[in-house]
Design a protein around this motif. Structure first.
Motif, short mmCIF file in Angstrom:
data_model
loop_
_atom_site.label_atom_id
_atom_site.label_comp_id
_atom_site.label_asym_id
_atom_site.label_seq_id
_atom_site.Cartn_x
_atom_site.Cartn_y
_atom_site.Cartn_z
N GLU A 234 -6.15 -2.38 -1.21
CA GLU A 234 -6.11 -1.69 0.09
C GLU A 234 -7.09 -2.33 1.06
N LEU A 235 -8.30 -2.62 0.56
CA LEU A 235 -9.33 -3.20 1.44
C LEU A 235 -8.91 -4.57 1.97
N CYS A 236 -8.16 -5.31 1.16
CA CYS A 236 -7.73 -6.65 1.59
C CYS A 236 -6.61 -6.59 2.63
N GLY A 237 -5.98 -5.43 2.79
CA GLY A 237 -4.94 -5.32 3.81
C GLY A 237 -3.61 -4.84 3.26
N TYR A 238 -3.55 -4.53 1.97
CA TYR A 238 -2.34 -3.93 1.41
C TYR A 238 -2.43 -2.43 1.65
N SER A 239 -2.38 -2.06 2.91
CA SER A 239 -2.58 -0.67 3.33
C SER A 239 -2.08 -0.57 4.77
N VAL A 240 -1.90 0.66 5.24
CA VAL A 240 -1.38 0.87 6.59
C VAL A 240 -2.32 1.81 7.33
N TYR A 241 -2.98 1.31 8.36
CA TYR A 241 -3.96 2.14 9.06
C TYR A 241 -3.27 3.31 9.76
N CYS B 42 -20.73 -9.48 2.52
CA CYS B 42 -19.54 -8.67 2.29
C CYS B 42 -19.31 -7.90 3.58
N TYR B 43 -18.34 -8.35 4.32
CA TYR B 43 -18.17 -7.94 5.72
C TYR B 43 -16.93 -7.04 5.84
N TYR B 44 -17.12 -5.85 6.36
CA TYR B 44 -16.02 -4.88 6.50
C TYR B 44 -15.70 -4.69 7.99
N CYS B 45 -14.47 -4.34 8.30
CA CYS B 45 -14.15 -4.01 9.69
C CYS B 45 -13.29 -2.74 9.70
N VAL C 243 -9.01 -3.43 13.33
CA VAL C 243 -9.59 -4.69 13.84
C VAL C 243 -9.03 -5.84 13.00
N ARG C 244 -8.81 -6.99 13.63
CA ARG C 244 -8.32 -8.15 12.86
C ARG C 244 -9.42 -8.62 11.89
N GLN C 245 -9.03 -8.93 10.64
CA GLN C 245 -9.99 -9.42 9.66
C GLN C 245 -10.43 -10.84 9.99
N GLN C 246 -11.68 -11.16 9.63
CA GLN C 246 -12.17 -12.51 9.90
C GLN C 246 -11.46 -13.54 9.01
N GLU C 247 -11.32 -13.23 7.72
CA GLU C 247 -10.56 -14.12 6.83
C GLU C 247 -9.17 -13.52 6.67
N ASN C 248 -8.17 -14.40 6.62
CA ASN C 248 -6.80 -13.93 6.41
C ASN C 248 -6.59 -13.76 4.90
N LEU C 249 -6.99 -12.59 4.41
CA LEU C 249 -7.00 -12.38 2.96
C LEU C 249 -5.60 -12.25 2.38
N LEU C 250 -4.66 -11.77 3.20
CA LEU C 250 -3.29 -11.59 2.69
C LEU C 250 -2.65 -12.95 2.38
N GLU D 166 -10.44 4.17 6.02
CA GLU D 166 -9.32 3.22 6.15
C GLU D 166 -9.79 1.84 6.59
N LEU D 167 -11.08 1.57 6.40
CA LEU D 167 -11.64 0.25 6.76
C LEU D 167 -11.00 -0.86 5.93
N LEU D 168 -11.26 -2.09 6.34
CA LEU D 168 -10.75 -3.27 5.62
C LEU D 168 -11.92 -4.17 5.25
N LEU D 169 -11.69 -5.01 4.26
CA LEU D 169 -12.63 -6.09 4.02
C LEU D 169 -12.29 -7.17 5.04
N SER D 170 -13.31 -7.61 5.79
CA SER D 170 -13.06 -8.64 6.80
C SER D 170 -13.24 -10.02 6.20
N SER D 171 -14.24 -10.17 5.35
CA SER D 171 -14.44 -11.44 4.63
C SER D 171 -15.42 -11.21 3.49
#
Ligand code: AKG
Length: 279
Positions: free
Chosen positions: A233-240, A202-205, A209-216, A92-97
């Protein structure tokens, strides 16, 4: 595609040394296409050198890459890299930037740092972010290969900003990816050659954790609608864990016209309870 054993080996190396290198991860056609895309975006969008000593005054940094060119869309999903990051963080990780770091000749060494040192957690802590540095040209001691302090992800403090430490150069052939725990002490090296050193970061969190870039906000919704589902999902269109990131109790992926992945945690626990009562 890495098999389970290779994924486990990389995960163990990250736990032990703070980093691992996946050689031959990026095929030559992809590597060339990414360098071409970086040169095109830099030229067409008029991107020049960064303006701070941390980012590098002879370094071209291109942020928010997913919004800039489709050539970058497959990178966060790479099957030699994402499974390793998932094994360390969880699925359920995210892309941070996603950004590019192009060191020009004359770029000096970057100040030593770790990528999550602004997060007020006592060190060492569980991995909360994983960086994947893609070598799009050879990484050598001479052209600014990342300097690292192996094992430093377990130190109880981050490096002093600008301090001098015993480091090694993470040399690797073009097409390799160095994957590391964000707590690892590291810094870009000095480029003493007459050619540019190209890299993707390619940075994952972790999904909490709050993403470094606000991808949404940084990626237009009409662009995100065209991404593969996993990238959305990786960009934040997902629910941890079915709890963090919902919109009015709904999965944000529905905003992109997709079916939700699963029920929110509250609904899921009611369902579990009534399944238990029925049993
Ligand atoms: O360019 C590199 O090798 C590393 C850059 C880096 O660590 C950063 O900018 O945070």
């Amino acid at each position: 595609m890495l098999n389970e054993q290779r994924i486990a080996e990389h995960r163990e190396r990250i736990a032990r040394d703070g980093y691992t290198i996946v050689e031959g991860a990026v095929d030559e056609a992809t590597r060339r296409a990414l360098v071409d895309a970086l040169e095109r975006v830099e030229r067409e969008q008029g991107i020049g050198f960064a303006r701070t000593s941390f980012e590098g005054r002879r370094t071209v940094r291109i942020y928010n890459l997913l919004a800039r060119d489709e050539a970058f869309w497959p990178a966060p999903l790479h099957d030699h890299v994402l499974p390793v990051a998932e094994a360390v963080l969880d699925r359920e990780l995210l892309l941070s930037s996603l950004s590019a770091i192009t060191l020009a000749p004359g770029q000096e060494a970057q100040p030593m740092h770790e990528d999550t040192q602004q997060i007020p957690l006592p060190r060492p802590h569980v991995p909360i972010a994983i960086n994947a540095l893609w070598a799009l040209t050879d990484f050598t001691e001479e052209n600014g290969a990342t300097r690292i302090v192996p094992g430093s992800h377990r130190f109880d403090a981050p490096p002093a900003y600008g301090g001098t430490y015993d480091t090694i150069a993470a040399e690797m052939p073009a097409g390799s990816v160095m994957i590391f725990d964000s707590q690892l002490w590291h810094a870009g090296g000095a480029n003493r050659t007459d050619r540019r050193r190209f890299a993707l970061s390619c940075y994952y969190c972790a999904g909490w954790v709050r993403q470094q870039e606000n991808l949404l906000l940084g990626i237009p919704q009409e662009t995100a609608m065209r991404f593969p589902r996993r990238l959305q999902e990786l960009c934040g269109y997902s629910v941890y864990k079915g709890q963090y990131g919902h919109i009015d109790n709904r999965d944000p992926i529905e905003r992109l016209g997709r079916e939700r992945a699963r029920a929110m945690v509250w609904e899921a626990s009611d369902r579990k309870r009534s399944a238990g009562a029925d049993a």
